[in-house]
Structure formats: structure tokens, C-alpha cells
Design a protein around this motif. Sequence first.
Motif, PDB file in Angstrom:
ATOM      1  N   LYS A  42      64.739  93.142 -21.612  1.00 19.72           N
ATOM      2  CA  LYS A  42      64.750  94.232 -20.883  1.00 19.72           C
ATOM      3  C   LYS A  42      64.432  94.636 -19.672  1.00 19.72           C
ATOM      4  N   THR A  43      64.251  94.165 -18.826  1.00 19.46           N
ATOM      5  CA  THR A  43      63.659  94.835 -17.687  1.00 19.46           C
ATOM      6  C   THR A  43      64.848  95.228 -17.030  1.00 19.46           C
ATOM      7  N   ARG A  44      64.676  96.074 -16.353  1.00 21.86           N
ATOM      8  CA  ARG A  44      65.617  96.848 -16.009  1.00 21.86           C
ATOM      9  C   ARG A  44      65.763  97.215 -14.405  1.00 21.86           C
ATOM     10  N   ALA A  45      67.264  97.162 -14.084  1.00 22.34           N
ATOM     11  CA  ALA A  45      67.500  98.059 -12.269  1.00 22.34           C
ATOM     12  C   ALA A  45      68.098  98.624 -12.632  1.00 22.34           C
ATOM     13  N   VAL A  46      67.459  99.984 -11.622  1.00 22.42           N
ATOM     14  CA  VAL A  46      69.000 101.435 -11.937  1.00 22.42           C
ATOM     15  C   VAL A  46      68.811 101.489 -10.522  1.00 22.42           C
ATOM     16  N   SER A  47      70.228 102.119 -10.389  1.00 17.98           N
ATOM     17  CA  SER A  47      70.581 102.385  -9.201  1.00 17.98           C
ATOM     18  C   SER A  47      70.289 102.943  -7.973  1.00 17.98           C
ATOM     19  N   ASP A  48      69.586 102.714  -6.604  1.00 20.65           N
ATOM     20  CA  ASP A  48      69.424 104.256  -5.891  1.00 20.65           C
ATOM     21  C   ASP A  48      70.045 103.826  -4.255  1.00 20.65           C
ATOM     22  N   GLY A  49      71.095 104.567  -4.213  1.00 23.78           N
ATOM     23  CA  GLY A  49      72.395 104.195  -3.201  1.00 23.78           C
ATOM     24  C   GLY A  49      71.994 102.780  -3.062  1.00 23.78           C
ATOM     25  N   ASP A  50      71.631 102.501  -1.330  1.00 27.35           N
ATOM     26  CA  ASP A  50      71.610 100.454  -1.253  1.00 27.35           C
ATOM     27  C   ASP A  50      70.962  99.705  -2.074  1.00 27.35           C
ATOM     28  N   ASP A  51      70.364 100.071  -2.767  1.00 27.23           N
ATOM     29  CA  ASP A  51      68.548  99.438  -3.628  1.00 27.23           C
ATOM     30  C   ASP A  51      69.744 100.181  -5.735  1.00 27.23           C
ATOM     31  N   TYR A  52      68.347  98.599  -5.713  1.00 30.04           N
ATOM     32  CA  TYR A  52      68.155  98.761  -7.467  1.00 30.04           C
ATOM     33  C   TYR A  52      66.420  99.161  -7.354  1.00 30.04           C
ATOM     34  N   ILE A  53      66.090  99.609  -8.018  1.00 35.20           N
ATOM     35  CA  ILE A  53      64.696 100.028  -8.407  1.00 35.20           C
ATOM     36  C   ILE A  53      64.501  98.856  -9.862  1.00 35.20           C
ATOM     37  N   GLY A 102      45.968  73.083 -16.919  1.00 37.52           N
ATOM     38  CA  GLY A 102      46.438  74.128 -15.961  1.00 37.52           C
ATOM     39  C   GLY A 102      46.752  75.411 -16.054  1.00 37.52           C
ATOM     40  N   ALA A 103      47.727  76.138 -14.594  1.00 35.59           N
ATOM     41  CA  ALA A 103      48.026  77.151 -15.309  1.00 35.59           C
ATOM     42  C   ALA A 103      49.442  77.082 -13.974  1.00 35.59           C
ATOM     43  N   GLU A 104      50.762  76.375 -14.512  1.00 38.23           N
ATOM     44  CA  GLU A 104      51.665  76.634 -13.420  1.00 38.23           C
ATOM     45  C   GLU A 104      52.599  77.374 -13.865  1.00 38.23           C
ATOM     46  N   ILE A 105      52.366  78.122 -14.812  1.00 34.47           N
ATOM     47  CA  ILE A 105      53.275  79.109 -15.453  1.00 34.47           C
ATOM     48  C   ILE A 105      52.673  80.732 -14.813  1.00 34.47           C
ATOM     49  N   ASN A 106      53.829  81.691 -14.694  1.00 37.04           N
ATOM     50  CA  ASN A 106      52.747  83.278 -14.464  1.00 37.04           C
ATOM     51  C   ASN A 106      53.245  83.849 -15.735  1.00 37.04           C
ATOM     52  N   SER A 107      52.643  85.156 -15.703  1.00 32.96           N
ATOM     53  CA  SER A 107      53.512  86.337 -15.559  1.00 32.96           C
ATOM     54  C   SER A 107      53.883  87.382 -14.772  1.00 32.96           C
ATOM     55  N   VAL A 108      54.452  87.471 -14.612  1.00 32.02           N
ATOM     56  CA  VAL A 108      55.486  88.260 -12.790  1.00 32.02           C
ATOM     57  C   VAL A 108      55.864  90.031 -13.673  1.00 32.02           C
ATOM     58  N   PHE A 109      55.541  90.961 -13.013  1.00 29.23           N
ATOM     59  CA  PHE A 109      55.127  91.764 -13.041  1.00 29.23           C
ATOM     60  C   PHE A 109      56.229  93.182 -12.607  1.00 29.23           C
ATOM     61  N   PHE A 110      56.700  94.010 -12.195  1.00 29.59           N
ATOM     62  CA  PHE A 110      57.304  94.471 -11.187  1.00 29.59           C
ATOM     63  C   PHE A 110      57.024  96.269 -11.632  1.00 29.59           C
ATOM     64  N   ASP A 111      56.985  96.313 -10.682  1.00 26.45           N
ATOM     65  CA  ASP A 111      56.564  97.985 -10.808  1.00 26.45           C
ATOM     66  C   ASP A 111      56.877  99.409  -9.265  1.00 26.45           C
ATOM     67  N   ASN A 112      58.358  99.606  -9.593  1.00 28.70           N
ATOM     68  CA  ASN A 112      59.240  99.981  -9.056  1.00 28.70           C
ATOM     69  C   ASN A 112      59.680  99.335  -7.308  1.00 28.70           C
ATOM     70  N   VAL A 113      60.350  97.901  -7.560  1.00 28.26           N
ATOM     71  CA  VAL A 113      59.986  97.577  -7.119  1.00 28.26           C
ATOM     72  C   VAL A 113      61.821  97.858  -6.307  1.00 28.26           C
ATOM     73  N   ARG A 114      61.975  97.669  -4.684  1.00 32.87           N
ATOM     74  CA  ARG A 114      63.126  97.602  -4.326  1.00 32.87           C
ATOM     75  C   ARG A 114      63.672  96.440  -4.358  1.00 32.87           C
ATOM     76  N   VAL A 115      64.606  96.321  -4.483  1.00 30.51           N
ATOM     77  CA  VAL A 115      65.908  95.568  -4.395  1.00 30.51           C
ATOM     78  C   VAL A 115      67.024  95.162  -3.737  1.00 30.51           C
ATOM     79  N   PRO A 116      67.607  95.372  -2.565  1.00 30.70           N
ATOM     80  CA  PRO A 116      69.217  95.705  -1.782  1.00 30.70           C
ATOM     81  C   PRO A 116      70.092  95.115  -2.964  1.00 30.70           C
ATOM     82  N   LYS A 117      71.069  95.852  -3.178  1.00 35.87           N
ATOM     83  CA  LYS A 117      72.254  95.551  -4.168  1.00 35.87           C
ATOM     84  C   LYS A 117      72.718  94.151  -2.945  1.00 35.87           C
ATOM     85  N   ALA A 118      72.825  94.429  -1.921  1.00 35.57           N
ATOM     86  CA  ALA A 118      73.028  92.958  -0.690  1.00 35.57           C
ATOM     87  C   ALA A 118      72.788  92.179  -1.924  1.00 35.57           C
TER      88      ALA A 118
END
Lengths: 378, 398
Positions: free
Chosen positions: B141-152, B208-224
Motif C-alpha cells: 500500500k505504500t504510495r508514491a504520488v507524482s509531483d513534478g520531477d519527484d514522487y512523494i 536481537g534487533a537486526e530488523i526494523n519498521s521503516v516509515f515514510f512521511d512525505n518523503v521526496r524521491v527524484p523520478k531519476a
Amino acid sequence: MDLSFTEEQRLLAESVARFLEKEYAFEHRRAVASADPGFSRESWAQFAELGWLGIGTPEDQGGLGGGAVEHMIVMEGCGRHLVVEPYLSTVILGGGLLRRGGGSKTALLADLASGKLLLALAHGERKSRFDLAHVETSAEKSGKGFKLTGHKAVAFHAQLADRIIVSARTSGKTTDSTGITLFLVPRDAKGVTLLPYRTVDGLRAADVRLDGVTVEASAVLGAVDAGHDLVVAAVDEALVALSAEAVGAMAALFAQTREYLKTRKQFGVPIGSFQVLQHRLVDMFMALELARSTTEAAARALGDGDADYGRASAAAAKVQAGRQGRLVGQEAVQLHGGMGMTDELPIGHYFKRLTAIDTSFGNADWHQRRFAGLTAAS
Amino acid sequence: MRIKLDAAHERFRDEVRGFLDKAVPADIRERCELGKRMTKDDYVRWQTILYKQGWVAPGWPKEHGGPGWTTLQRAIFDTELGATPAPPVIAFGVTMVGPVIIKFGSPAQKAHFLPRILKSEDWWCQGYSEPDAGSDLAGLKTRAVSDGDDYIVNGSKTWTTYAQYADMMFCLVRTGSDGKKQEGISFLLIDMHSPGVSVTPIVTIDGGAEINSVFFDNVRVPKANRIGEEGKGWTYAKYLLAHERTNIARVGLSTRLLRRLKEIAAQEQMDGRPLIEDPAFSSRIAAVEIDLMALEATVLRAVSGENAGKPPGPESSILKIKGSLIQEELTELMSEAAGVYALPYHPEWFEPGWNGETAGPAYAPALAPTYFNWRKVSIYGGSNEIQRNIIAKQMLGF
């Protein structure tokens, strides 16, 4: 490195598959197994013609000069079609002992290859279980020859054999590995009494009683007191051959069970649509593939020249064949439901042969223990 | 007992083993044999040694820095590397995203990322699983929405191994919701140092704690940083999974565990004799050793002769199932071998630099936690039940 077959091995495999497919239908097997003598001389002559009986015989004696890989190929076919003829007893064990015994006995290999000579090994005894060094049967010096006295247990195909290879103690204590001597004894020799029977898998075997059987010194196969090592080496080849037979039987059971799951309908759908049955079939498939890998590796290991490596590999193959064979046999019956319990279907006959293979020449527990001893240092 | 190869490959194996034996730094070897946790520095040091030898990426084509080996040579190397007392090469860069970038990446992505993977300059992690998308990966379900040259990007990933060390994540995100759920997935390369990325450790049953949860809160990722086309991520993900499965049997690791098991069983006592001489225990060791031979023979069948050069097929699911069961059996037997000294729990012992006193023999503290931790191998990378589904569908025709 190429683990696939050579061109000649591939042709042999094709010929085995083609011939047995055509000539060795299950109903033929059923008919031959249920009537005396319990095998078909006609089939045996055909095996000879196809060269299968002379695979281990050197080329200059009319054989193919092949080895464990070629024997594996034939035995896998035997397993796939539940062949009842005495290939293991005559060619693998008998031929293996003649080759190793050397001397004038190797001349018999030509008769073996042509199908004229049937052999059986009478080695195990009531108290030996699977220990190849345990021999109580005695061979006393008598004139220029020997006098054999004792009781041999479940000698496969003994009642079909022209000559029986009998082990007897010429010196030492009951469980000493030295002091065992092998003798080639005509089945109809005076003092030899057979208690013949069918085994649970439809094959033939007999207990062999020896009441002061006199044999010439020339009946000795190999050297006096040195029979144990010959038997161990021949049985190593038999272990791999039996493993190959098990692989063939497992392959047949897997194929037939898969087909059954695809065609048998219950609740309006093929039962193979149920995941719980698919997963059990996958476990059968994995068992087959792992047993095949170990068997092929062991057949190659026997030709490697490193005796300890060959021995441990053969033991590993027999453990896999025994365990996986039981699993595949039991699962095939289970997945066929009530039909798996019927004598009519081949399924139960494969199951019974796989059960017998595990018990022949040492079951999985036995060879696992041997393997532990052989690999303790590494 | 190991399966013998032909003369040329025995020589190759000796050459590989000869180098690896000498190359492992003494401190890493010692901690690894004891089963202590490897640090990020341990991984990077060892990978750098392999990189300088040209062996860090054995599956890569020569033009991208691979050694140009055959599939059989690679399998031999993987086995010897696994048998070496050193941390494994972290798969996320070299064996997972690397081949995807080589196959589907843009020239700029190749030029930037591939050398950095080889030199261990970027630590990669995998963003596949989500709280509601495990075996049913396409349900992500993690969503990437287009925003110009980036995804949010918004959403979360879970079971992310070593996210706490990671510089980059390869990540499956939803860029569309039309059609089948496999469509509309895209494959992004996300900088883990981006604003809006947060990492929370998940403590596992071994402590141990070698595994994790990762959260994305409006993370900007270049389309490149998108691999290939938008909406085609599932294709790239499947390609990656096929590559992940080349060393899936882990024969080398199990060979090392078997050796350690025998060493431990030789030191433990039972009835006044070494445990390894106990018929029941030695028989269990023999059983798993024979299974391991069967597995190794099956691997060799899969990578030699007429199978050489073929991409790994569904038969690798057999290797995954059997390989994981063998690892689990070995770690269980090791834990059992230690008897009551498998029970004292010294969590601080695992940390580098801790030199306190522990109860029992030096090899004991890691054994039970390792056994607990190793239950993961029949779950991750597609559980053994999913592997059976794959075999049933692709090999048995159901």
C-alpha cells in the motif's frame, strides 16, 4: 564439470526406458511374479541381448566394461517397472564378486553376460542382522576341500540361481572380519536344502541350509579367509544399485500420484486443487529429487578410487533411498485414499518394494550409524 | 563429508579456500566462530577485502566488475565463502538490487550506484514487505504520488533487515491502482537519509534487533531514482527474486555449522564420554550430514553440465526448503549439544568489546539465541509454504 550422462549412458537410459515401457507393463509383472518360477527366462534372455547383463563384465570377456553409473541406469528402470528378474543378485552382487574374486572365476562372467548363469548371494544369517562380518556358518577342512555347515537367512533369488555364493567361516570368531571365505556352491549340491518363499514385495528368496556340504578347494572365490572385503565392496555397489531402484520406484509413484490428483474429483473439483494435497505431493517430489542426487553422487563416488569416500557415499545414498522411499510409498498410498489400499493398483506394489529395499542389506538406521562412524574424523 | 568435483574444479575450490582462509581478519574470525553479532564495520571490512580481490560480486558480468565465472564456479565460491568464519556479504546491494540496476537501470543509475555497491560505499536495504503485505507481496500500500520531477512517498515497510545501517533502500511502491494489483507498482531507489524517513527497531525472539519498521512521511524521491518504467515494478521485483535464489541452499553456511556442531559435541560430555560418541546424538548428526550431502549434490546438478548458464528456475524452491530445514536442524542440535549451558542468557555478551564473565563454555552463549533467530530462514524470502505453492504451480502443473 559435467554431471549429465555421457552419450553412451544416455543411449543406455533411452534403451532401458523404451524396452521396459513396451515389454514390462504392470500386468505382465503381476503375472510373472505370481507364477513359478517367479521370473521370466524370456525377459532375462532379452536383457542379455540388450547387453544389460554384461555391463560390469570387461569388454574382452564379452561385456560392456561399464560401472556403477551404468548399473544405476538399469536399476532405475527396474525400479520404475518393478522388475522381478534377479538383476541385483546375479549381475550386481554375483558379477561384482566374480570380478573381485579374480582367478579362474572371472571366466564365468561370460556366461553371466550371456544369460546362461544365474547367481545368488547367501551371506546373512539369523543373528547377523545387517553386520557383514557376522558369519557363524562354518567351513571345515575336509580332504582337499571344505565341508560347509550352517543356515543362511533370506538369500534373495537363491531358488532361481544355478550357483549360490555362500560365505562361511574358515577361521576366527563369529564377528571377526577376517576368516570369512566365499564358496561357489551349485544349488543342487548334496546337503544344500532350500526353504523357498516369496517376499512381501512379490520377489523370491530362500533360507539356505547347509548340512555338511562338501566342496572342492576350487570352489573358493577369492582367497581363503579374505571373503569379507569382497562382500563389503560388492554390497557397496548393491547399496547404490538398490538406491537407484528406489529412485525409479519413487519416480513412478510420484508420476502416478500426480496424475491421480489431477483426475480424481471430489466436492466437484480435482482433489489436486486442494493445497494440503499439493504440498504433500511437493514433499514427495523433493524426496525423489534429493534421493536421486545422492544416488548419482554415490555412483560417481564408487568410481572415484577413494574407497572411504565411495563407502560413505554409498551409505548416504542408501539412507536417503530408505527414508525417502518409505515416505514416498506411504504418501502415495495415502493420497490415493482407499484405492491406494487395493491390490489392483500398482501403488501398493511399489510401496511394498520400497519397504523391502530399505530393509535389504541394511536399513536407513543401520547405514546412518555406519556413516557416522565413517565420517567421525572429518 | 563433501562431494568431490572434477580435477579442474577441485583446484578452483582449493584456490578460493586458500585465499578466504588467510583473508579473514583474526578478530572477525574469532567473533564469528563464537556466534557474536557482526557490526557494520565488520561487514564493510570483510566486503572490502573481497572487493580488492575482485570477488565481492561473483554473479555480476565482467564489464561491471564481476570475476566472469561460470555458474558452477560461482556455486563453488558461494559455498566456500559461506563456510568461511566471516560475515556473509550483505545481499541487498550485491545480489539483489545490483542485478536489477545492471539489467533495467539507466546509464546514470549504473554509473552512480554499481561502483558504490562494489566498494561498500552504500549500504542497501530492501523495502518489500509491509504490515499487511507479507506473502501476498502485491497487496502493498505504500504510495508514491507524482509531483513534478519527484514522487512523494507515504507509507511503511517492515522486517527491513539492517535498515539502521542503510544509506539506500530499493522499494516497491504503488503508483497506480487500476487493474490487477500487480500492475501499478513501481520500483524506487530511496535515500534513507531523506527527510521524512524514520526507522524503528523490531526486537526478535533471540533478543536481537537486526530488523526494523521503516516509515515514510512525505518523503521526496527524484523520478531519476525510479528503475525502468512507472507501473512495471512487479517485473523488476520478480527478476530480483530469481537472482536472490542462486545461493539459496546456503550449503557453505551449513557446512560451517556442521563443523562447529561436531566441535561442540566433541567437547561436551555424556556418560563420561564425548557427546559425539553417544549413538543417539551421533546418529542425529549423521542424519543431517547426509541431508546436507543430498542438498549439495542437488545444487551441483542444478548448476553443472546441461544446466550451466540457465537462470535459476523453480527448482531453487526445493533448495530453499531443504536448505532452510537443514540450517534449522543444525542450529537446534548445536543448542541441544550445550545441555544446560544453553540456558544462561547474556545479552551483553553479543556486543563487541564486552569482556565480562559468562557461565559455561565460551561457545555456549550464542547457541540458543542463534537457534531461536534461525527459525527465520523458513519464513523469509517466501516462506516454505509459499515455496511449496511455487513448486506445485510451476513444476507439478497445478
